[in-house]
Design a protein around this motif. Structure first.
Motif, PDB file in Angstrom:
ATOM      1  N   LEU B  35      45.271  36.740  29.830  1.00  8.08           N
ATOM      2  CA  LEU B  35      44.831  38.073  30.240  1.00  8.08           C
ATOM      3  C   LEU B  35      43.357  38.312  29.935  1.00  8.08           C
ATOM      4  O   LEU B  35      42.623  38.885  30.745  1.00  8.08           O
ATOM      5  CB  LEU B  35      45.690  39.143  29.566  1.00  8.08           C
ATOM      6  CG  LEU B  35      47.162  39.174  30.001  1.00  8.08           C
ATOM      7  CD1 LEU B  35      47.876  40.357  29.383  1.00  8.08           C
ATOM      8  CD2 LEU B  35      47.293  39.220  31.523  1.00  8.08           C
ATOM      9  N   ILE B  38      41.223  36.346  32.381  1.00  6.58           N
ATOM     10  CA  ILE B  38      41.249  36.980  33.700  1.00  6.58           C
ATOM     11  C   ILE B  38      40.382  38.238  33.709  1.00  6.58           C
ATOM     12  O   ILE B  38      39.596  38.465  34.628  1.00  6.58           O
ATOM     13  CB  ILE B  38      42.700  37.340  34.083  1.00  6.58           C
ATOM     14  CG1 ILE B  38      43.540  36.081  34.271  1.00  6.58           C
ATOM     15  CG2 ILE B  38      42.737  38.201  35.336  1.00  6.58           C
ATOM     16  CD1 ILE B  38      43.204  35.284  35.481  1.00  6.58           C
ATOM     17  N   ALA B  39      40.523  39.031  32.670  1.00  4.31           N
ATOM     18  CA  ALA B  39      39.730  40.262  32.590  1.00  4.31           C
ATOM     19  C   ALA B  39      38.238  39.927  32.612  1.00  4.31           C
ATOM     20  O   ALA B  39      37.452  40.548  33.337  1.00  4.31           O
ATOM     21  CB  ALA B  39      40.094  41.046  31.333  1.00  4.31           C
ATOM     22  N   SER B  41      36.850  37.427  33.870  1.00  2.98           N
ATOM     23  CA  SER B  41      36.407  36.802  35.119  1.00  2.98           C
ATOM     24  C   SER B  41      35.705  37.827  36.005  1.00  2.98           C
ATOM     25  O   SER B  41      34.982  37.481  36.928  1.00  2.98           O
ATOM     26  CB  SER B  41      37.593  36.193  35.872  1.00  2.98           C
ATOM     27  OG  SER B  41      38.371  37.204  36.481  1.00  2.98           O
ATOM     28  N   GLU B  42      35.875  39.092  35.694  1.00  3.49           N
ATOM     29  CA  GLU B  42      35.186  40.144  36.447  1.00  3.49           C
ATOM     30  C   GLU B  42      33.820  40.456  35.872  1.00  3.49           C
ATOM     31  O   GLU B  42      33.118  41.318  36.385  1.00  3.49           O
ATOM     32  CB  GLU B  42      36.026  41.413  36.472  1.00  3.49           C
ATOM     33  CG  GLU B  42      37.268  41.256  37.315  1.00  3.49           C
ATOM     34  CD  GLU B  42      38.009  42.568  37.427  1.00  3.49           C
ATOM     35  OE1 GLU B  42      37.927  43.185  38.486  1.00  3.49           O
ATOM     36  OE2 GLU B  42      38.649  42.977  36.447  1.00  3.49           O
ATOM     37  N   ARG B  53      42.257  47.088  28.687  1.00  2.00           N
ATOM     38  CA  ARG B  53      42.728  46.403  29.884  1.00  2.00           C
ATOM     39  C   ARG B  53      43.940  45.511  29.622  1.00  2.00           C
ATOM     40  O   ARG B  53      44.838  45.431  30.452  1.00  2.00           O
ATOM     41  CB  ARG B  53      41.598  45.575  30.477  1.00  2.00           C
ATOM     42  CG  ARG B  53      40.437  46.476  30.916  1.00  2.00           C
ATOM     43  CD  ARG B  53      39.515  45.736  31.813  1.00  2.00           C
ATOM     44  NE  ARG B  53      40.243  45.174  32.941  1.00  2.00           N
ATOM     45  CZ  ARG B  53      39.719  44.361  33.832  1.00  2.00           C
ATOM     46  NH1 ARG B  53      38.460  43.999  33.733  1.00  2.00           N
ATOM     47  NH2 ARG B  53      40.437  43.909  34.831  1.00  2.00           N
TER      48      ARG B  53
END
Lengths: 124, 124
Positions: B35, B38-39, B41-42, B53
């Motif tokens: 997670l 992925i978070a 990656s923004e 998040r």
DNA sequence: GTCCCAGCTTACCTAAAGGTCAGTACCTTA
DNA sequence: TAAGGTACTGACCTTTAGGTAAGCTGGGAC
């Protein structure tokens, strides 16, 4: 090195705690789940093959992992009524879909692990 | 539905127990590791953003996960000496490389989770 | 007759992951 | 003067993943 746009439909960028994808991720990214899925990406295999290939797995965890993956519709079990028993495991269509995403990830981990974990380049 | 050839260099098809890729996989496929990656990656995000998040994460696990990913050279930490404290986290180049493989996996899990876990189609 | 084979299941136990909560530092705002 | 905001750390406890070892099936080899 710019931001990759995230194609996920989480409105506010929050990954909700109760989201079913959390549970599914737990199954497919579990210690043994990954290895079993990767092994099966090469095609149908017997219980004893999987046990040998996922070195270190116990029979208990092999059974448990396979059951979870079967329940999730990723793996199918084909037991032949012969003696001694013979059971073949393979990926379902959905399982192949998943393994296509999983294989590059594991390949990347394999390529980078030596350098990251041990600080040494892998021998070519 | 045919076998995908596995591009991994395990001679006999055995995933060795002591292989460093096992350890790396444990880090990046951990419950919170995925997670966080992925978070991030923004793009760069603050401690408090990540905490919000990755819903449900405790401060202890956030700290621990970030430390592991930092040690692995996937995440970089940028602490600004201001009051109140401000710390930004972002992916390293290697982290982006990884997230490019991880994002499709999580997206797939998100798309398939409702059907697999609950047996219901997701609302469009 | 009994040992072995493959593919499991069950009971029991340990280790590690993870949660809860309190505390800390420093400055700002009320 | 007191409360609050941010980014943590540490002590303590619970939960769960996972390991170990034994047992079971039913027929074929010895």
């Amino acid at each position: 090195m710019q931001a990759t746009p995230l194609p996920l439909a989480f409105a506010d960028g929050v990954f909700p705690a109760g989201c079913p994808s959390r549970a599914l991720l737990d199954h497919i990214t579990s210690k043994w789940g990954v290895l079993i899925l990767i092994a099966l990406s090469e095609g149908e295999q017997r219980w004893s093959d999987l046990r040998r290939r996922a070195e270190g797995i116990s029979e208990k965890m092999l059974a448990q992992t396979l059951k979870t993956l079967e329940r999730d519709g990723l793996v199918s079990r084909n037991a032949q009524p012969v003696i001694p028993p013979r059971v073949d495991y393979s990926l379902t269509e959905r399982g192949y879909e998943l393994s296509a995403l999983l294989v590059p990830l594991v390949a990347w981990a394999f390529d980078n692990a030596d350098e990251i974990i041990n600080g040494t380049e892998k021998a070519k």
